[in-house]
Design an enzyme around this catalytic site. Structure first.
Site, short mmCIF file in Angstrom:
data_model
loop_
_atom_site.label_atom_id
_atom_site.label_comp_id
_atom_site.label_asym_id
_atom_site.label_seq_id
_atom_site.Cartn_x
_atom_site.Cartn_y
_atom_site.Cartn_z
CB CYS A 122 5.81 51.66 -20.13
SG CYS A 122 4.24 50.88 -19.72
CG HIS A 164 3.92 55.28 -15.71
ND1 HIS A 164 4.89 55.50 -16.66
CD2 HIS A 164 3.44 54.04 -15.95
CE1 HIS A 164 4.98 54.42 -17.44
NE2 HIS A 164 4.12 53.53 -17.02
CD GLU A 165 2.39 51.84 -12.87
OE1 GLU A 165 1.60 51.14 -13.54
OE2 GLU A 165 3.61 51.92 -13.12
CG HIS A 168 -0.62 51.71 -17.33
ND1 HIS A 168 -0.47 51.35 -18.65
CD2 HIS A 168 0.63 51.83 -16.83
CE1 HIS A 168 0.83 51.25 -18.93
NE2 HIS A 168 1.53 51.55 -17.85
ZN ZN Z 1 3.54 51.62 -17.75
#
Ligand code: ZN
Length: 194
Positions: A122, A164-165, A168
């Site tokens: 990341c 993954h995004e 966030h």
């Molecule tokens: Zn990330």
């Protein structure tokens, strides 16, 4: 004759110098603002639940376009970047799909596959890599930068990057869900997602 060769060499050197200077300046202009804005853990913005983006929020949409340019121009391959990573707690991110930076605003994910291990890193956790479980196949619905409604079905690497995004946007980092043991069966290309 000798003078002509000298002048020619000087001319070539001058052109090379101008081109290098131009590339250097254009490189430092494009993307540098995004690069400089990237925050790393334990920045509190990475832990917030991000807010929906309003259609009239031109500032956020413009920032997403700049982030897309940053990913497009990046020499080092980056799979994606989200608004919280540039300290803006809003629901938008970029994911590279088929070498194209795709802007996703207010995305919603439907999981269609099963959990598989994914090796990830990341931008906000420099030097940290590990395996996390991701769904192998997803449907993602979002608005693009022109506020057109889009739907994409993604598999494997692209599906992992979107998840993954999307994490966030909910204040979740890979360190929260890293698998204790390195899985026996992993995906072929063990290149961590950034
Ligand atoms: Zn990330």
């Amino acid at each position: 004759m000798g003078n002509r060769v000298k002048a020619y060499k000087l001319f070539v050197c001058l052109i090379v110098f101008v081109v290098i200077t131009f590339l250097w300046i254009s490189d430092s202009l494009s993307g540098s603002t995004v690069k400089e804005r990237i925050v790393v853990a334990p920045h509190p913005v990475l832990r917030q639940k991000a807010a929906l983006i309003d259609r009239q929020d031109h500032e956020a949409i413009q920032l997403l376009i700049e982030m897309a340019d940053y990913l497009d121009d990046s020499v080092r391959p980056i799979a994606g970047i989200s608004l919280p990573q540039v300290a803006v707690s809003k629901r938008g991110f970029i994911v590279m799909i088929d070498e194209e930076a795709v802007i996703m605003i207010n995305p919603q994910i439907t999981k269609l596959g099963q959990d598989v291990p994914s090796l990830e890193g990341c931008l906000s956790l420099p030097g940290q890599y590990g395996y996390v479980n991701r769904n192998s196949s997803i449907l993602v619905e979002y608005h693009d930068e022109d506020w057109e409604k889009q739907t994409l079905r993604l598999e494997q690497l692209y599906a992992f990057a979107v998840q993954h995004e999307h994490d966030h946007l909910d204040g979740i980092l890979i360190t929260d869900k890293m698998l204790a043991d390195v899985p026996v069966s992993t995906r072929n290309s063990d290149i961590p997602l950034e």
